[in-house]
Write a protein that holds these residues in place. Structure first.
Motif, mmCIF file in Angstrom:
data_model
loop_
_atom_site.group_PDB
_atom_site.id
_atom_site.type_symbol
_atom_site.label_atom_id
_atom_site.label_comp_id
_atom_site.label_asym_id
_atom_site.label_seq_id
_atom_site.Cartn_x
_atom_site.Cartn_y
_atom_site.Cartn_z
ATOM 1 N N ALA A 44 -7.794 -1.618 2.482
ATOM 2 C CA ALA A 44 -8.287 -2.981 2.261
ATOM 3 C C ALA A 44 -7.135 -3.936 1.977
ATOM 4 C CB ALA A 44 -9.274 -3.002 1.092
ATOM 5 N N VAL A 45 -6.113 -3.467 1.269
ATOM 6 C CA VAL A 45 -4.956 -4.317 0.972
ATOM 7 C C VAL A 45 -4.292 -4.754 2.279
ATOM 8 C CG1 VAL A 45 -2.673 -4.424 -0.097
ATOM 9 C CG2 VAL A 45 -4.544 -3.244 -1.269
ATOM 10 N N PHE A 46 -4.046 -3.776 3.173
ATOM 11 C CA PHE A 46 -3.436 -4.133 4.451
ATOM 12 C C PHE A 46 -4.381 -4.995 5.278
ATOM 13 C CE2 PHE A 46 -3.275 -3.329 9.019
ATOM 14 C CZ PHE A 46 -2.047 -3.913 9.295
ATOM 15 N N ASN A 47 -5.658 -4.648 5.313
ATOM 16 C CA ASN A 47 -6.614 -5.383 6.152
ATOM 17 C C ASN A 47 -6.660 -6.861 5.775
ATOM 18 O OD1 ASN A 47 -9.034 -4.841 8.181
ATOM 19 N ND2 ASN A 47 -9.771 -6.293 6.646
ATOM 20 N N GLY B 152 1.235 -0.337 5.902
ATOM 21 C CA GLY B 152 0.400 -0.769 7.012
ATOM 22 C C GLY B 152 1.166 -1.639 7.992
ATOM 23 N N ILE B 153 1.980 -2.559 7.462
ATOM 24 C CA ILE B 153 2.788 -3.415 8.335
ATOM 25 C C ILE B 153 3.777 -2.569 9.129
ATOM 26 C CG2 ILE B 153 4.502 -5.266 8.384
ATOM 27 C CD1 ILE B 153 3.153 -6.396 5.850
ATOM 28 N N GLU C 227 -15.329 -8.373 8.797
ATOM 29 C CA GLU C 227 -16.344 -7.358 8.461
ATOM 30 C C GLU C 227 -15.731 -6.263 7.595
ATOM 31 O OE1 GLU C 227 -17.975 -5.743 12.002
ATOM 32 O OE2 GLU C 227 -19.056 -7.574 12.576
ATOM 33 N N LEU C 228 -14.561 -5.777 8.021
ATOM 34 C CA LEU C 228 -13.892 -4.729 7.254
ATOM 35 C C LEU C 228 -13.513 -5.218 5.867
ATOM 36 C CD1 LEU C 228 -11.589 -3.173 10.001
ATOM 37 C CD2 LEU C 228 -13.537 -2.065 8.875
ATOM 38 N N ASP C 229 -13.118 -6.482 5.760
ATOM 39 C CA ASP C 229 -12.744 -7.049 4.468
ATOM 40 C C ASP C 229 -13.919 -6.984 3.498
ATOM 41 O OD1 ASP C 229 -10.423 -8.191 3.221
ATOM 42 O OD2 ASP C 229 -11.468 -10.108 3.120
ATOM 43 N N GLY C 230 -15.133 -7.122 4.030
ATOM 44 C CA GLY C 230 -16.312 -7.037 3.186
ATOM 45 C C GLY C 230 -16.770 -5.616 2.930
ATOM 46 N N GLU C 231 -16.428 -4.703 3.830
ATOM 47 C CA GLU C 231 -16.873 -3.310 3.710
ATOM 48 C C GLU C 231 -15.978 -2.474 2.805
ATOM 49 O OE1 GLU C 231 -16.910 -1.832 7.678
ATOM 50 O OE2 GLU C 231 -18.477 -3.208 8.370
ATOM 51 N N LEU C 232 -14.680 -2.739 2.830
ATOM 52 C CA LEU C 232 -13.726 -1.906 2.110
ATOM 53 C C LEU C 232 -13.680 -2.275 0.628
ATOM 54 C CD1 LEU C 232 -10.857 -2.030 4.761
ATOM 55 C CD2 LEU C 232 -12.291 -0.051 4.234
ATOM 56 N N ALA C 233 -13.574 -1.266 -0.223
ATOM 57 C CA ALA C 233 -13.514 -1.499 -1.669
ATOM 58 C C ALA C 233 -12.219 -2.223 -2.029
ATOM 59 C CB ALA C 233 -13.599 -0.167 -2.410
ATOM 60 N N PRO C 234 -12.241 -3.098 -3.041
ATOM 61 C CA PRO C 234 -11.057 -3.882 -3.400
ATOM 62 C C PRO C 234 -9.815 -3.027 -3.710
ATOM 63 C CG PRO C 234 -13.000 -4.757 -4.493
ATOM 64 C CD PRO C 234 -13.415 -3.474 -3.829
ATOM 65 N N GLY C 235 -9.986 -1.862 -4.328
ATOM 66 C CA GLY C 235 -8.837 -1.036 -4.687
ATOM 67 C C GLY C 235 -8.361 -0.121 -3.583
ATOM 68 N N ASP C 236 -8.992 -0.165 -2.437
ATOM 69 C CA ASP C 236 -8.661 0.696 -1.299
ATOM 70 C C ASP C 236 -7.350 0.205 -0.667
ATOM 71 O OD1 ASP C 236 -8.547 1.885 1.286
ATOM 72 O OD2 ASP C 236 -10.730 2.084 1.325
ATOM 73 N N GLY C 237 -6.395 1.122 -0.465
ATOM 74 C CA GLY C 237 -5.123 0.733 0.142
ATOM 75 C C GLY C 237 -5.275 0.165 1.535
#
Length: 243
Positions: A24-27, A101-102, A12-22
């Protein structure tokens, strides 16, 4: 929540977060590793699948709590604050967001999740040791993919070098060892609430400081004159994002 529920929420979060959002990269990376753990659970790869499933859910819950806090306008835990603060910071590369994030999740959330699992199952951390290290194998694969996919390839060496140096200062092997040592130390204090809380707070803040360094912006500057004069693009450190 079960592991499948964690995977569903991460999707769900992968679809909600904008592609350039940091975040989103970790998610996206965390979704991949959680799916891998789920598949290994189904494949009988762990000595105690029920304990690993509980650990995985408690582990994920700390990241999801940071997301929920941010969405509600509250400050996430100190270890997560740099990532959420710098998520749209210019000059921060995707690999930096992923590793920050890791770092927050492995060095802070993982030892606390180990202790929570041990409390629930009334067993010492040593009883989870073998499966803990099997999970670490999945994390090692994740780090390799992060570095391979997100490190800039076409940049000239002189431009990428500061990023290579910054990313190279952090090691998942050291982070995993530190997380296990922290879990054992926290477990030794789990019947002494004031001491336990003090150690947990210190761990939160120290990991936050590491994450903040990993998110140092690298801004592109021209050196040696303009383009007509043969100047070159170079990456250099900018100011650190505020926590």
């Amino acid at each position: 929540m079960m592991v499948d529920g964690v995977v569903a929420r991460l999707r769900e979060l992968d679809g909600e977060l904008a592609p350039g959002d940091g975040v989103a990269v970790f998610n996206g990376m965390y979704l991949a590793v959680t799916e891998e753990v789920r598949d290994r659970l189904a494949g009988g790869r762990f000595d105690d699948p029920a304990a690993v499933a509980e650990l995985d859910v408690l582990f994920a819950g700390r990241y999801l709590a940071a997301v929920a806090a941010d969405q509600a306008g509250r400050r996430p835990a100190a270890c997560w604050r740099p990532l959420f603060t710098a998520r749209r910071q210019p000059g921060v590369h995707p690999v930096q967001f992923a590793l920050a994030g890791i770092s927050a999740h492995v060095e802070h959330d993982l030892p606390l999740a180990v202790v929570d699992t041990c409390r629930s199952r009334r067993c010492p951390p040593q009883q989870l040791s073998a499966d803990y290290h099997r999970i670490n194998d999945v994390l090692a694969d994740l780090e390799a993919r992060v570095r391979e996919q997100l490190m800039p390839g076409p940049d000239p060496l002189e431009a990428a070098d500061p990023l290579t140096h910054l990313v190279g200062c952090w090691s998942l092997d050291r982070a995993r060892d530190a997380a296990w040592a922290s879990a054992q130390a926290l477990w030794a204090l789990h019947r002494l609430p004031p001491a336990y809380a003090a150690l947990a707070t210190a761990l939160d803040e120290s990991v936050g400081a590491v994450c903040r360094r990993l998110l140092t912006p690298l801004v592109r500057r021209r050196s040696g004159g303009g383009q007509d004069q043969g100047g070159q693009d170079q990456l250099e450190c900018s100011g650190l994002p505020s926590a």
